[in-house]
Design an enzyme around this catalytic site. Structure first.
Site, PDB file in Angstrom:
ATOM      1  N   ASP A  36       0.640  -0.962   0.099  1.00 41.78           N
ATOM      2  CA  ASP A  36      -0.020  -0.484   0.664  1.00 41.78           C
ATOM      3  C   ASP A  36       0.893   1.250  -0.223  1.00 41.78           C
ATOM      4  OD1 ASP A  36      -1.443   2.365   0.925  1.00 41.78           O
ATOM      5  OD2 ASP A  36      -3.473   0.118   1.483  1.00 41.78           O
ATOM      6  N   ASN A  37       0.378   1.974  -0.830  1.00 43.39           N
ATOM      7  CA  ASN A  37       1.871   3.804  -1.324  1.00 43.39           C
ATOM      8  C   ASN A  37       0.788   4.584   0.109  1.00 43.39           C
ATOM      9  OD1 ASN A  37      -0.772   4.249  -1.627  1.00 43.39           O
ATOM     10  ND2 ASN A  37       0.242   5.017  -3.822  1.00 43.39           N
ATOM     11  N   LEU A  38       0.036   4.307   0.658  1.00 48.32           N
ATOM     12  CA  LEU A  38      -0.777   5.085   1.521  1.00 48.32           C
ATOM     13  C   LEU A  38      -1.567   6.308   1.343  1.00 48.32           C
ATOM     14  CD1 LEU A  38       2.372   4.681   5.037  1.00 48.32           C
ATOM     15  CD2 LEU A  38      -0.223   3.359   4.523  1.00 48.32           C
ATOM     16  N   GLY A  41      -4.948   5.381   2.446  1.00 45.23           N
ATOM     17  CA  GLY A  41      -4.982   4.185   3.775  1.00 45.23           C
ATOM     18  C   GLY A  41      -4.649   4.609   4.846  1.00 45.23           C
ATOM     19  N   ILE A  60       1.786   0.121  -6.251  1.00 48.38           N
ATOM     20  CA  ILE A  60       1.648  -1.172  -7.558  1.00 48.38           C
ATOM     21  C   ILE A  60       2.262  -1.327  -9.079  1.00 48.38           C
ATOM     22  CG2 ILE A  60      -0.471  -1.950  -5.986  1.00 48.38           C
ATOM     23  CD1 ILE A  60      -2.745  -1.078  -8.480  1.00 48.38           C
ATOM     24  N   TYR A 147     -13.740   5.799 -13.694  1.00 46.68           N
ATOM     25  CA  TYR A 147     -13.597   5.080 -12.461  1.00 46.68           C
ATOM     26  C   TYR A 147     -13.548   3.912 -13.158  1.00 46.68           C
ATOM     27  CZ  TYR A 147     -14.466   2.606  -8.294  1.00 46.68           C
ATOM     28  OH  TYR A 147     -14.455   1.673  -7.285  1.00 46.68           O
ATOM     29  N   ASN A 176     -22.733   0.093  -2.604  1.00 50.26           N
ATOM     30  CA  ASN A 176     -21.985   0.682  -1.980  1.00 50.26           C
ATOM     31  C   ASN A 176     -21.573   0.233  -0.499  1.00 50.26           C
ATOM     32  OD1 ASN A 176     -22.931   2.516  -4.135  1.00 50.26           O
ATOM     33  ND2 ASN A 176     -22.111   3.994  -2.544  1.00 50.26           N
TER      34      ASN A 176
HETATM   35  P1  NAD Z   1      -9.857   2.871   0.619  1.00 49.19           P
HETATM   36  O1  NAD Z   1      -8.796   4.491  -0.733  1.00 49.19           O
HETATM   37  O2  NAD Z   1      -9.886   2.909   1.838  1.00 49.19           O
HETATM   38  O3  NAD Z   1      -8.514   1.844   0.177  1.00 49.19           O
HETATM   39  C1  NAD Z   1      -7.562   2.031  -1.387  1.00 49.19           C
HETATM   40  C2  NAD Z   1      -6.865   1.835  -0.400  1.00 49.19           C
HETATM   41  O4  NAD Z   1      -5.449   1.989  -1.806  1.00 49.19           O
HETATM   42  C3  NAD Z   1      -5.244   2.572   0.037  1.00 49.19           C
HETATM   43  O5  NAD Z   1      -4.852   2.644   1.153  1.00 49.19           O
HETATM   44  C4  NAD Z   1      -4.468   3.418  -0.595  1.00 49.19           C
HETATM   45  O6  NAD Z   1      -3.805   4.021   0.043  1.00 49.19           O
HETATM   46  C5  NAD Z   1      -4.383   2.024  -1.194  1.00 49.19           C
HETATM   47  N1  NAD Z   1      -3.239   2.817  -3.190  1.00 49.19           N
HETATM   48  C6  NAD Z   1      -4.050   3.546  -3.807  1.00 49.19           C
HETATM   49  N2  NAD Z   1      -3.334   3.600  -4.859  1.00 49.19           N
HETATM   50  C7  NAD Z   1      -2.131   2.590  -4.200  1.00 49.19           C
HETATM   51  C8  NAD Z   1      -1.178   2.695  -5.382  1.00 49.19           C
HETATM   52  N3  NAD Z   1      -1.129   3.571  -6.246  1.00 49.19           N
HETATM   53  N4  NAD Z   1      -0.718   1.330  -4.924  1.00 49.19           N
HETATM   54  C9  NAD Z   1      -0.604   0.773  -3.728  1.00 49.19           C
HETATM   55  N5  NAD Z   1      -1.291   1.830  -2.619  1.00 49.19           N
HETATM   56  C10 NAD Z   1      -2.454   2.121  -3.112  1.00 49.19           C
HETATM   57  O7  NAD Z   1     -10.795   2.279  -0.378  1.00 49.19           O
HETATM   58  P2  NAD Z   1     -11.595   1.401  -0.718  1.00 49.19           P
HETATM   59  O8  NAD Z   1     -13.092   1.773  -0.591  1.00 49.19           O
HETATM   60  O9  NAD Z   1     -11.234   0.808   0.839  1.00 49.19           O
HETATM   61  O10 NAD Z   1     -12.169   0.297  -1.719  1.00 49.19           O
HETATM   62  C11 NAD Z   1     -10.943  -1.144  -1.685  1.00 49.19           C
HETATM   63  C12 NAD Z   1     -11.442  -1.319  -2.777  1.00 49.19           C
HETATM   64  O11 NAD Z   1     -12.734  -1.578  -3.391  1.00 49.19           O
HETATM   65  C13 NAD Z   1     -10.685   0.009  -4.488  1.00 49.19           C
HETATM   66  O12 NAD Z   1     -10.679  -0.908  -5.774  1.00 49.19           O
HETATM   67  C14 NAD Z   1     -12.345   0.543  -4.761  1.00 49.19           C
HETATM   68  O13 NAD Z   1     -12.657   0.799  -5.856  1.00 49.19           O
HETATM   69  C15 NAD Z   1     -13.250  -1.352  -4.543  1.00 49.19           C
HETATM   70  N6  NAD Z   1     -14.484  -0.314  -4.547  1.00 49.19           N
HETATM   71  C16 NAD Z   1     -14.746   0.204  -2.805  1.00 49.19           C
HETATM   72  C17 NAD Z   1     -16.717   0.887  -2.728  1.00 49.19           C
HETATM   73  C18 NAD Z   1     -16.630   1.564  -1.783  1.00 49.19           C
HETATM   74  O14 NAD Z   1     -17.638   1.254  -1.711  1.00 49.19           O
HETATM   75  N7  NAD Z   1     -15.684   1.474  -0.827  1.00 49.19           N
HETATM   76  C19 NAD Z   1     -17.221   0.067  -3.809  1.00 49.19           C
HETATM   77  C20 NAD Z   1     -16.782  -0.543  -5.237  1.00 49.19           C
HETATM   78  C21 NAD Z   1     -15.639  -1.031  -5.263  1.00 49.19           C
HETATM   79  C1  UD1 Z   2     -19.127   4.106  -4.561  1.00 47.85           C
HETATM   80  C2  UD1 Z   2     -17.329   4.008  -4.190  1.00 47.85           C
HETATM   81  C3  UD1 Z   2     -16.542   3.826  -5.430  1.00 47.85           C
HETATM   82  C4  UD1 Z   2     -17.255   2.350  -5.850  1.00 47.85           C
HETATM   83  C5  UD1 Z   2     -19.178   2.676  -5.686  1.00 47.85           C
HETATM   84  C6  UD1 Z   2     -19.464   1.859  -6.335  1.00 47.85           C
HETATM   85  C7  UD1 Z   2     -15.794   5.584  -2.487  1.00 47.85           C
HETATM   86  C8  UD1 Z   2     -15.858   7.179  -1.696  1.00 47.85           C
HETATM   87  N1  UD1 Z   2     -16.395   5.600  -3.723  1.00 47.85           N
HETATM   88  O1  UD1 Z   2     -19.253   5.243  -5.914  1.00 47.85           O
HETATM   89  O2  UD1 Z   2     -15.508   3.081  -5.142  1.00 47.85           O
HETATM   90  O3  UD1 Z   2     -16.760   2.002  -7.066  1.00 47.85           O
HETATM   91  O4  UD1 Z   2     -19.388   2.668  -4.954  1.00 47.85           O
HETATM   92  O5  UD1 Z   2     -21.299   1.659  -5.865  1.00 47.85           O
HETATM   93  O6  UD1 Z   2     -16.056   4.916  -1.834  1.00 47.85           O
HETATM   94  N2  UD1 Z   2     -22.941  12.244  -2.078  1.00 47.85           N
HETATM   95  C9  UD1 Z   2     -24.071  13.266  -1.068  1.00 47.85           C
HETATM   96  N3  UD1 Z   2     -23.085  14.218  -0.685  1.00 47.85           N
HETATM   97  C10 UD1 Z   2     -22.041  13.365  -0.193  1.00 47.85           C
HETATM   98  C11 UD1 Z   2     -21.438  12.790  -0.740  1.00 47.85           C
HETATM   99  C12 UD1 Z   2     -21.792  11.438  -1.454  1.00 47.85           C
HETATM  100  O7  UD1 Z   2     -25.154  13.575  -1.665  1.00 47.85           O
HETATM  101  O8  UD1 Z   2     -21.466  14.178   0.579  1.00 47.85           O
HETATM  102  C13 UD1 Z   2     -23.890  11.205  -3.289  1.00 47.85           C
HETATM  103  C14 UD1 Z   2     -23.754  11.532  -4.503  1.00 47.85           C
HETATM  104  O9  UD1 Z   2     -23.685  12.279  -5.452  1.00 47.85           O
HETATM  105  C15 UD1 Z   2     -23.629   9.699  -4.716  1.00 47.85           C
HETATM  106  C16 UD1 Z   2     -24.087   9.277  -3.623  1.00 47.85           C
HETATM  107  O10 UD1 Z   2     -24.008  10.446  -1.991  1.00 47.85           O
HETATM  108  O11 UD1 Z   2     -24.783   9.811  -5.463  1.00 47.85           O
HETATM  109  C17 UD1 Z   2     -22.910   7.987  -3.401  1.00 47.85           C
HETATM  110  O12 UD1 Z   2     -21.814   8.810  -2.947  1.00 47.85           O
HETATM  111  P1  UD1 Z   2     -20.585   7.808  -2.589  1.00 47.85           P
HETATM  112  O13 UD1 Z   2     -20.064   7.820  -1.682  1.00 47.85           O
HETATM  113  O14 UD1 Z   2     -19.211   8.876  -3.275  1.00 47.85           O
HETATM  114  O15 UD1 Z   2     -20.873   6.485  -3.780  1.00 47.85           O
HETATM  115  P2  UD1 Z   2     -19.904   5.974  -5.150  1.00 47.85           P
HETATM  116  O16 UD1 Z   2     -20.568   7.404  -5.976  1.00 47.85           O
HETATM  117  O17 UD1 Z   2     -21.234   5.697  -5.420  1.00 47.85           O
END
Ligand code: NAD
Ligand code: UD1
Length: 320
Positions: A36-38, A41, A60, A147, A176
């Protein structure tokens, strides 16, 4: 859950979902390397397992860092990514470097190192503006953002690495995800983390558009379980599979529910809709049930309560 491998790499393991997955793998007796490059995270997320894992700060996109982290691993969980949809809209090239090039680098290093299984973190964003609800995996992708393009490209690589090289690859389309440790600090953060932080501080949320847009929120421990099942389910090889709850809620109601947990109703502020924002999203979870034996265990209400308590505790610790 019993695991079929003894050593795994988690890319993005210092992030929100990756750190929960790392904890679960370590608890099941697996040796875990985190790369992880932080960038989004933090090491604090891995505090509970710091002594039990091999943490490597690296990118990565750096072949040497990837090669070293991958050595001896039998399974890879690839979660590192630029995760914010708006960030990829603003900066398509920088995000493609990580989400496209970084992803193929991980697949290729896995092949070179004889890794048996790769689970790729894809997203429900690949469905884009397809009007069908719930979303079934056979829908053609209709990406609305860089994305989503990057995630569908990762899925195609996963499929090709199964077809060409016989590696057990599975793409999980997370809907989500929410839960403790989701970082609320940027305007790009996940909506529940932002709403929780605002509610516990007694501040109004900002809602983009009219708040009628809806999402399928799935609790992080369920997503972790889906990852472990995917690595172990032969039928899932080469497949893309939804990981959601099968229920959705609109953003306006979400804010009301969060306020209810805090026992005060703070009115939200409304602003312009976000470019690239999807209107409605809910998962069909039939394929994950059939192929992975996965059903979500934590209800939305239970997950929201646990998450709220975590953000409340975090705020108390910060203000102490
Ligand atoms: P997050 O930002 O907490 O985790 C992503 C991690 O990847 C971080 O720790 C970040 O430091 C690390 N990272 C980013 N670029 C990097 C690089 N170039 N090299 C090494 N490390 C790197 O996000 P998350 O919500 O835990 O998401 C994890 C995965 O799940 C992602 O691939 C995201 O697209 C996917 N995802 C998340 C959601 C969601 O709702 N949170 C939904 C759909 C998909
Ligand atoms: C999120 C994830 C994305 C993932 C996708 C899967 C994050 C940051 N993004 O995107 O990685 O692939 O789900 O479905 O985890 N909103 C507000 N007010 C706010 C923030 C958001 O109204 O302050 C609204 C946004 O416009 C959106 C919804 O809430 O309609 C969800 O937004 P967000 O949590 O950013 O998620 P996604 O864009 O769905």
């Amino acid at each position: 859950m019993a695991l079929s491998f003894k050593k795994a790499l988690v890319t993005g393991g210092a992030g929100f979902i990756g750190s929960h997955l790392t904890e679960a793998l370590a608890a099941a007796g697996c040796r875990v390397t985190v790369l992880d490059n932080l960038s989004s995270g933090s090491l604090a997320n891995l505090g509970a397992v710091a002594d039990a894992i091999d943490f490597r700060q690296g990118d990565i996109c750096d072949p040497e860092a990837v090669e070293e982290a991958m050595r001896g691993c039998e399974a890879v969980f690839h979660l590192a990514a630029v995760v914010s949809v708006p960030q990829t809209v603003e900066n398509p090239v920088a995000s493609a470097r990580v989400n496209d090039l970084g992803t193929v680098q991980i697949f290729e290093a896995a092949r070179q190192n004889g890794v048996g299984s790769i689970v790729f973190a894809s997203s429900s964003a690949v469905y884009g503006d397809d009007p069908q609800l719930p979303k079934t995996e056979d829908l053609p992708p209709r990406p609305l953002s860089p994305y989503a393009v990057q995630k569908i490209s990762g899925e195609y690589y996963a499929r090709v690495y199964f077809q060409l090289y016989g590696i057990h690859t599975v793409s999980l389309r997370f809907f989500n995800v929410f839960g403790p440790r989701q970082d609320p600090s940027s305007p790009y953060s996940g909506v529940i983390s932002i709403f929780m932080t605002r509610a516990v501080a007694g501040r109004p949320a900002t809602i983009y558009g009219d708040g009628s847009q809806s999402r399928d929120f799935v609790f992080v421990s369920d997503v972790v379980r889906a990852n472990l099942l995917a690595a172990a389910s032969p039928a899932a090889a080469g497949e893309a599979i939804n990981v959601g709850s099968g229920r959705s809620i609109d953003i306006k109601r979400l804010w009301q529910q969060v306020c209810r947990l805090d026992a005060r109703q703070t009115p939200a502020q409304y602003t312009d809709p976000r470019p690239g924002d999807i209107h409605a999203s809910v998962a069909d979870i039939g394929k994950s049930q059939a192929m992975l034996g996965f059903s979500p265990e934590i209800s939305f209400e239970n997950g929201l309560q646990q998450t709220f308590e975590w953000y409340q505790r975090s705020r108390q610790e910060q203000t102490r």
